[in-house]
Design a protein around this motif. Structure first.
Motif, PDB file in Angstrom:
ATOM      1  N   LEU A  59      -0.473   3.021  13.034  1.00  0.00           N
ATOM      2  CA  LEU A  59      -0.131   3.109  11.617  1.00  0.00           C
ATOM      3  C   LEU A  59      -0.961   2.144  10.775  1.00  0.00           C
ATOM      4  O   LEU A  59      -1.365   2.483   9.660  1.00  0.00           O
ATOM      5  N   LEU A  60      -1.211   0.944  11.297  1.00  0.00           N
ATOM      6  CA  LEU A  60      -1.926  -0.072  10.524  1.00  0.00           C
ATOM      7  C   LEU A  60      -3.372  -0.259  10.970  1.00  0.00           C
ATOM      8  O   LEU A  60      -4.105  -1.032  10.359  1.00  0.00           O
ATOM      9  N   MET A  61      -3.773   0.451  12.015  1.00  0.00           N
ATOM     10  CA  MET A  61      -5.153   0.354  12.478  1.00  0.00           C
ATOM     11  C   MET A  61      -5.824   1.720  12.565  1.00  0.00           C
ATOM     12  O   MET A  61      -6.829   1.974  11.909  1.00  0.00           O
ATOM     13  N   GLY A  62      -5.253   2.613  13.390  1.00  0.00           N
ATOM     14  CA  GLY A  62      -5.896   3.909  13.631  1.00  0.00           C
ATOM     15  C   GLY A  62      -6.023   4.777  12.396  1.00  0.00           C
ATOM     16  O   GLY A  62      -7.120   5.248  12.057  1.00  0.00           O
ATOM     17  N   LEU A 200       0.560  -3.920   0.602  1.00  0.00           N
ATOM     18  CA  LEU A 200      -0.833  -4.371   0.642  1.00  0.00           C
ATOM     19  C   LEU A 200      -1.741  -3.595  -0.312  1.00  0.00           C
ATOM     20  O   LEU A 200      -2.484  -4.217  -1.093  1.00  0.00           O
ATOM     21  N   PRO A 201      -1.747  -2.253  -0.312  1.00  0.00           N
ATOM     22  CA  PRO A 201      -2.632  -1.559  -1.259  1.00  0.00           C
ATOM     23  C   PRO A 201      -2.296  -1.844  -2.718  1.00  0.00           C
ATOM     24  O   PRO A 201      -3.202  -1.900  -3.566  1.00  0.00           O
ATOM     25  N   ILE A 202      -1.025  -2.043  -3.018  1.00  0.00           N
ATOM     26  CA  ILE A 202      -0.627  -2.381  -4.397  1.00  0.00           C
ATOM     27  C   ILE A 202      -1.233  -3.715  -4.799  1.00  0.00           C
ATOM     28  O   ILE A 202      -1.773  -3.878  -5.910  1.00  0.00           O
ATOM     29  N   ILE A 203      -1.169  -4.691  -3.898  1.00  0.00           N
ATOM     30  CA  ILE A 203      -1.727  -6.017  -4.178  1.00  0.00           C
ATOM     31  C   ILE A 203      -3.244  -5.960  -4.301  1.00  0.00           C
ATOM     32  O   ILE A 203      -3.846  -6.599  -5.182  1.00  0.00           O
ATOM     33  N   VAL A 204      -3.886  -5.172  -3.457  1.00  0.00           N
ATOM     34  CA  VAL A 204      -5.353  -5.034  -3.520  1.00  0.00           C
ATOM     35  C   VAL A 204      -5.770  -4.419  -4.851  1.00  0.00           C
ATOM     36  O   VAL A 204      -6.734  -4.872  -5.494  1.00  0.00           O
ATOM     37  N   ILE A 205      -5.072  -3.392  -5.276  1.00  0.00           N
ATOM     38  CA  ILE A 205      -5.383  -2.744  -6.560  1.00  0.00           C
ATOM     39  C   ILE A 205      -5.254  -3.749  -7.689  1.00  0.00           C
ATOM     40  O   ILE A 205      -6.111  -3.809  -8.595  1.00  0.00           O
ATOM     41  N   SER A 206      -4.207  -4.574  -7.638  1.00  0.00           N
ATOM     42  CA  SER A 206      -4.028  -5.602  -8.673  1.00  0.00           C
ATOM     43  C   SER A 206      -5.160  -6.619  -8.635  1.00  0.00           C
ATOM     44  O   SER A 206      -5.695  -7.018  -9.679  1.00  0.00           O
ATOM     45  N   GLN A 207      -5.557  -7.030  -7.427  1.00  0.00           N
ATOM     46  CA  GLN A 207      -6.640  -8.011  -7.271  1.00  0.00           C
ATOM     47  C   GLN A 207      -7.960  -7.488  -7.828  1.00  0.00           C
ATOM     48  O   GLN A 207      -8.763  -8.248  -8.372  1.00  0.00           O
ATOM     49  N   MET A 208      -8.192  -6.191  -7.683  1.00  0.00           N
ATOM     50  CA  MET A 208      -9.458  -5.616  -8.125  1.00  0.00           C
ATOM     51  C   MET A 208      -9.479  -5.284  -9.620  1.00  0.00           C
ATOM     52  O   MET A 208     -10.515  -4.854 -10.138  1.00  0.00           O
ATOM     53  N   GLY A 209      -8.349  -5.451 -10.282  1.00  0.00           N
ATOM     54  CA  GLY A 209      -8.327  -5.223 -11.720  1.00  0.00           C
ATOM     55  C   GLY A 209      -7.818  -3.864 -12.150  1.00  0.00           C
ATOM     56  O   GLY A 209      -8.030  -3.450 -13.287  1.00  0.00           O
ATOM     57  N   GLY A 210      -7.167  -3.161 -11.259  1.00  0.00           N
ATOM     58  CA  GLY A 210      -6.595  -1.869 -11.623  1.00  0.00           C
ATOM     59  C   GLY A 210      -7.187  -0.704 -10.839  1.00  0.00           C
ATOM     60  O   GLY A 210      -8.200  -0.834 -10.148  1.00  0.00           O
ATOM     61  N   TRP A 211      -6.538   0.427 -10.964  1.00  0.00           N
ATOM     62  CA  TRP A 211      -6.917   1.603 -10.194  1.00  0.00           C
ATOM     63  C   TRP A 211      -8.311   2.113 -10.539  1.00  0.00           C
ATOM     64  O   TRP A 211      -9.042   2.608  -9.685  1.00  0.00           O
ATOM     65  N   GLY A 284       1.964   7.674   3.858  1.00  0.00           N
ATOM     66  CA  GLY A 284       1.297   7.677   2.555  1.00  0.00           C
ATOM     67  C   GLY A 284       0.660   6.330   2.251  1.00  0.00           C
ATOM     68  O   GLY A 284      -0.472   6.255   1.749  1.00  0.00           O
ATOM     69  N   SER A 285       1.360   5.252   2.586  1.00  0.00           N
ATOM     70  CA  SER A 285       0.834   3.903   2.353  1.00  0.00           C
ATOM     71  C   SER A 285      -0.349   3.598   3.260  1.00  0.00           C
ATOM     72  O   SER A 285      -1.320   2.949   2.833  1.00  0.00           O
ATOM     73  N   ALA A 286      -0.297   4.065   4.512  1.00  0.00           N
ATOM     74  CA  ALA A 286      -1.409   3.824   5.435  1.00  0.00           C
ATOM     75  C   ALA A 286      -2.680   4.513   4.947  1.00  0.00           C
ATOM     76  O   ALA A 286      -3.786   3.974   5.079  1.00  0.00           O
ATOM     77  N   VAL A 287      -2.536   5.706   4.397  1.00  0.00           N
ATOM     78  CA  VAL A 287      -3.689   6.405   3.819  1.00  0.00           C
ATOM     79  C   VAL A 287      -4.263   5.594   2.656  1.00  0.00           C
ATOM     80  O   VAL A 287      -5.486   5.441   2.517  1.00  0.00           O
ATOM     81  N   MET A 288      -3.382   5.040   1.828  1.00  0.00           N
ATOM     82  CA  MET A 288      -3.833   4.228   0.697  1.00  0.00           C
ATOM     83  C   MET A 288      -4.551   2.961   1.163  1.00  0.00           C
ATOM     84  O   MET A 288      -5.517   2.520   0.535  1.00  0.00           O
TER      85      MET A 288
END
Length: 510
Positions: A59-62, A200-211, A284-288
């Motif tokens: 789920l978190l690697m493959g 994690l993807p939510i935090i990454v999106i925030s770190q990068m300045g938005g979608w 869905g989150s793993a895909v993101m």
């Protein structure tokens, strides 16, 4: 405090909590307690433990790694898994739980098949147990490989040392209390996994300045599920192969055993809702994670490390204690994903060896069988450990591509789905299925996957390489055909077997 020291403290606390929970819920007075939790799992534990033992480090690697490498054209796997989860819970769970009770209160899947077809020869049980032992050993090895990939990036220890640490920990609490302990710890870890992969993807999106910033860094065509990620159109056989993963659910003993162990039949519907919501959010989150990773950390040599790499960059290397603590919890979520499947695999794999021992020593007591099965946990773990260590490639500093997490999981998943999926369905829904057809189905499905994957039959290449078709597809349908054809060509089931079939169609008042 250094980041490594903080992470180590968090991991030690996590290990302590998991072992404490395992001790609290240990239950192993007899075989039913050890392997089936006394059929006493509640709605939440039954649902979450079934799904977490399904997903593993995959789920978190493959899955994120596959999306990172080729885009949503690899998300067809998630589509297949969601469909398989829904069908398994809605159509198989209640009937299988009910039938195992009708069939002499069967404790393991091989025992259920033996009792379902009243196989006095024990050929079906032993054949099933052999394939169990083979495929579960490969499956457990995938978890050890995932752990061997995770710990070096956190603590700087070697791959081999990491594999031994992971195996030792999983064996420790698997021995403590059987399925009840495993199911409770898996439920806790299921929530950890979901929180890690969801946020994690939510935090990454925030770190990068938005979608919009993330979108700018994702390669073209990555959102097109008909694209192969390299500018071409994904082949139909690839879509079929990926969606076919959903067929595997019907034959996964470590998942089916959790459905069987739910306390009441009336609980199954609620558990189904919990499980389906969990798997939708998790996949869905793993895909993101894979998608945002292509923008945040492009050019990774090993795509399966995308989750770990982002956690390190955002949290662990930040120098902020609060952020490092959160990152450590995320990494614990990844470790939870790895061990929540490996423990169930070791337990159910050892039950298969126990079934062989029980067939050979018919006067063995439940106490003898429990202790023998505990010893079998060591045997399965040692072989899985050898496979995981052998997967090491010095040039890569980790597992080679032919023995990575995805490859090992795919092999084991196809093996179980082909050998047992068609038979479980026929056992529950087709009363004409007989003992000879059942044996033919298990043998055909299991051998097809092995031959398809490993035997070079086409100009020095395997059928898997030459057709690029996932072995679960031919394995499942050839097994199904074998069951139907052989059953129709041989004697009908006895009146007693047919009577049990009819009884199993009616809800139990439990």
């Amino acid at each position: 405090m250094s980041s490594q020291a903080l992470i180590l403290i968090v991991f030690v606390v996590y290990f302590g909590v998991i072992v404490s929970v395992a001790l609290r819920f240990r239950q192993s007075k007899n075989l039913s307690d050890y392997f089936l939790a006394g059929r006493n799992l509640n709605k939440w534990v039954g649902a979450l433990s079934a799904q977490t033992s399904d997903m593993s480090g995959w789920l978190l690697m493959g899955l994120p790694g596959a999306i990172y490498a080729a885009g949503t054209g690899r998300a067809w796997i998630a589509v297949g898994l969601i469909a398989g989860t829904v069908l398994n819970w809605c159509f198989v769970a209640k009937k299988l739980r009910r039938y195992t009770i009708v069939a002499n209160n069967s404790v393991t899947l091989p025992e259920f098949l033996e009792n379902r077809f009243q196989d006095k020869s024990q050929v079906l049980k032993i054949t099933s147990a052999i394939f169990f032992a083979v495929f579960f050993t490969v499956y457990a090895a995938s978890g050890f490989v995932a752990g061997g990939t995770l710990l070096p990036q956190i603590f700087g220890v070697s791959y081999q040392t990491s594999v031994v640490i992971i195996a030792s920990f999983v064996v420790l609490y698997t021995l403590i209390g059987g399925l009840m302990a495993i199911s409770w710890t898996d439920s806790i870890q299921g929530m950890m996994m979901l929180l890690a992969v969801f946020f994690l993807p939510i935090i990454v999106i925030s770190q990068m300045g938005g979608w919009s910033e993330v979108m700018a860094g994702i390669p073209g065509g990555y959102f097109n599920m008909m694209s192969d990620g390299a500018g071409g159109t994904i082949a139909a056989r690839s879509i079929i192969s990926d969606v076919a993963w959903g067929l595997g659910y019907f034959g996964m003993p470590h998942i089916l055993i959790k459905l069987i162990a739910i306390k009441k039949e009336s609980y199954v519907s609620s558990s189904a809702v919990i499980a389906i919501v969990w798997v939708l959010l998790a996949l869905g989150s793993a895909v993101m994670v894979g998608l945002v990773g292509t923008a945040f950390v492009p050019g990774l040599e090993n795509s399966e490390t995308v989750f770990i790499t982002m956690v390190r960059m955002i949290f662990i290397d930040s120098g902020n204690v609060g952020a490092m603590l959160l990152g450590a919890l995320f990494l614990c979520g990844m470790f939870a994903a790895i061990k929540s499947t490996a423990d169930s695999q070791l337990l159910v794999g050892s039950s298969a060896i126990g079934d062989i021992y029980k067939a050979a020593k018919k006067n063995a007591t439940d106490k003898n069988l429990v202790w023998f099965s505990r010893g079998a946990v060591f045997v399965v773990a040692l072989v899985a450990l050898w496979i995981a260590v052998d997967a090491y490639d010095p040039a890569l500093g980790g597992p080679n591509r032919s023995t990575g997490v995805m490859v090992l999981v795919a092999m084991a998943w196809a093996g179980f789905g082909s050998a047992f999926g068609p038979l479980v369905l026929c056992s529950l829904f087709w009363k004409r299925t007989n003992r000879v057809g059942a044996i033919a189905g298990v043998a055909t499905g299991g051998l097809t996957v092995i031959i398809w994957t490993y035997v070079p039959l086409v100009q020095g290449a395997t059928l898997a390489a030459s057709t690029r078709l996932y072995s679960l597809v031919p394995g499942f349908f050839l097994s199904l055909a074998a069951i139907i054809i052989v059953s129709l060509l041989t004697a009908e089931p006895s009146k007693e077997i047919l009577a049990d079939f009819e009884t199993a169609q009616k809800p139990l008042n439990d």
